[in-house]
Write an enzyme that holds these catalytic residues in place. Structure first.
Site: not given
Length: 444
Positions: A172, A309
């Site tokens: 991903f 993140k």
């Protein structure tokens, strides 16, 4: 816990929100003002231990005082009130901000950083960097031909060359066009979206426990490496870059050995393929080192390392040789956000001053020791970046819901995996609460 999750207030808010935005993916509505440290509070007043942490993106706890203190900093206030288009008018303190944040933790040898808006943007621009580097090498000159300049405006070669990024099955890398093409974790991410014709190599599928499956796992890694080199050598289109996650997070928390990544880098170096390590989810301490790839003991840093993140910012570090020879090649309006650079610096300060990497290693080892005693299978992890499997997807999904009802917010990944993504401030008493709750849920 004062109600079911989601409770009546969450449901009412979601009903209103659904008039404007699709809410079908929402677990519950948060009350971030009341959330603190490792605990998230929802709109109904339920207080839950959070080991999902906004999809692995909260590093040092909710409402950390270090973040609140930023609001009193005049330089932070200036950045907040005057968002710069960094490519044309960076503020006078932008160099200081870069040196105080991202460059403090840049992988050795990567002396450049390009800041963007999100993890997908980071990977997308990393791919562009690899393509520009490869095209320049093939051209043998810094000057574009008239044919290249004209043909690119029609999306045709030679100006728009047919090159590829090599990625892996179960990977991903994001939801934009290039990053989504390199993704292969879930069909729902990709269906209906046009994609580039780029190859994928098999990512080695390990068996656990590792000590009982050494020969099998070594063979899987060997076959994956052979497939990578075969693709690079036989591809009809040049492979400009290879992108890999240290741990395939969305794809099911799939790991490989340091030796695998060392040999992967060697293959890339042999064939002049840009080696891109996607640390969007693994970066900033969750594995026990600031960057997960540090555990590989590579002879030199990857060519590009992307991040987002837990850094509360996004971008990528790159080797200086990859900087485009012309301006405007890596460019957009914002090119990041100075506000996020202030936050990144605060995060680094918290990690260093509180020795949080040591905490992650110690508590991660404890959790990984305890999970098998609950009868869980395929326990795997690096630091607090941990996962295990349940027998079926349905059982996994029920487990996540039941954990939430008992006060632990938790997430899944892959086909049937449960992933733990606690914050770096996660302590032993938090781990015991989580483990005891797991034990209760599994027994019911």
């Amino acid at each position: 816990m004062v109600s079911a999750v989601p409770g009546p207030k969450s449901k009412a808010i979601l009903q209103n929100l659904n008039k404007y935005q699709d809410t079908r993916s929402v677990f519950f509505v948060a009350d971030f003002e009341k959330s603190k440290g490792n605990y998230i509070v929802d709109a109904d007043g339920n207080t839950m231990l959070d080991v999902f942490a906004q999809i692995a993106s909260i590093p040092v706890g909710y409402n950390n005082p270090a973040f609140h203190a930023l609001s009193k900093n005049p330089a932070f206030q200036t950045a907040l009130a005057n968002r710069a288009a960094l490519g044309v008018n960076p503020n006078k303190d932008w160099v200081d901000q870069l040196e105080n944040s991202f460059m403090r933790v840049a992988p050795k040898g990567l002396d450049q950083v390009f800041t963007v808006m999100c993890g997908s943007c980071a990977n997308e621009n990393a791919f562009k960097t690899a393509f520009m580097y490869k095209a320049a090498k093939m051209r043998g000159s810094n000057e574009f031909s008239t044919e290249e300049l004209n043909s690119c405006m029609k999306n045709e070669a030679p100006g728009s060359p047919d090159m590829a990024i090599l990625s892996f099955t179960q990977a991903f890398h994001g939801r934009l066009f290039g990053s989504l093409t390199a993704t292969a974790s879930k069909a729902i991410h990709k269906v209906d979206i046009p994609a580039f014709n780029w190859p994928k190599a098999p990512f080695p599928q390990r068996k656990y426990p590792l000590a009982e499956n050494e020969e099998y796992n070594e063979q899987m890694e060997k076959e994956a490496l052979q497939a990578v080199e075969k693709i690079i050598k036989e591809s009809q289109k040049p492979i400009a870059g290879l992108v890999v996650e240290p741990i395939q997070s969305e794809g099911g928390d799939n790991h490989a050995s340091p030796k695998f990544f060392q040999e992967l880098q060697a293959i890339c170096k042999k064939h002049d393929v840009v080696f891109i390590v996607d640390e969007v989810q693994t970066g900033v301490g969750g594995t026990g080192t600031f960057w997960a790839h540090e555990a590989w003991n590579l002879p030199e840093s990857p060519d590009i390392v992307t991040f987002s993140k837990k850094f509360q910012a996004a971008g990528f570090f790159l080797n200086g040789r990859l900087r485009p020879t012309q301006p405007y090649r890596l460019y957009n309006t914002w090119m990041g956000d100075p506000v996020r650079a202030f936050q990144a610096a605060a995060i680094i300060n918290e990690i260093e001053s509180k020795d949080l990497l040591t905490n992650v290693k110690q508590i991660g080892a404890y959790v990984q020791e305890q999970l098998p005693t609950l009868g869980l299978e395929n326990v795997r992890g690096q630091g607090l970046f941990i996962a295990f499997d349940l027998p079926t997807a349905a059982q996994r999904d029920k487990f996540l819901v039941d954990m939430r009802q008992r006060g632990v917010n938790i997430g899944g990944c892959g086909d049937r995996a449960v992933r733990l993504r606690p914050m770096l401030t996660f302590q032993k008493h938090h781990a015991d609460i989580m483990l005891n709750t797991m034990n209760d849920v599994l027994k019911q």
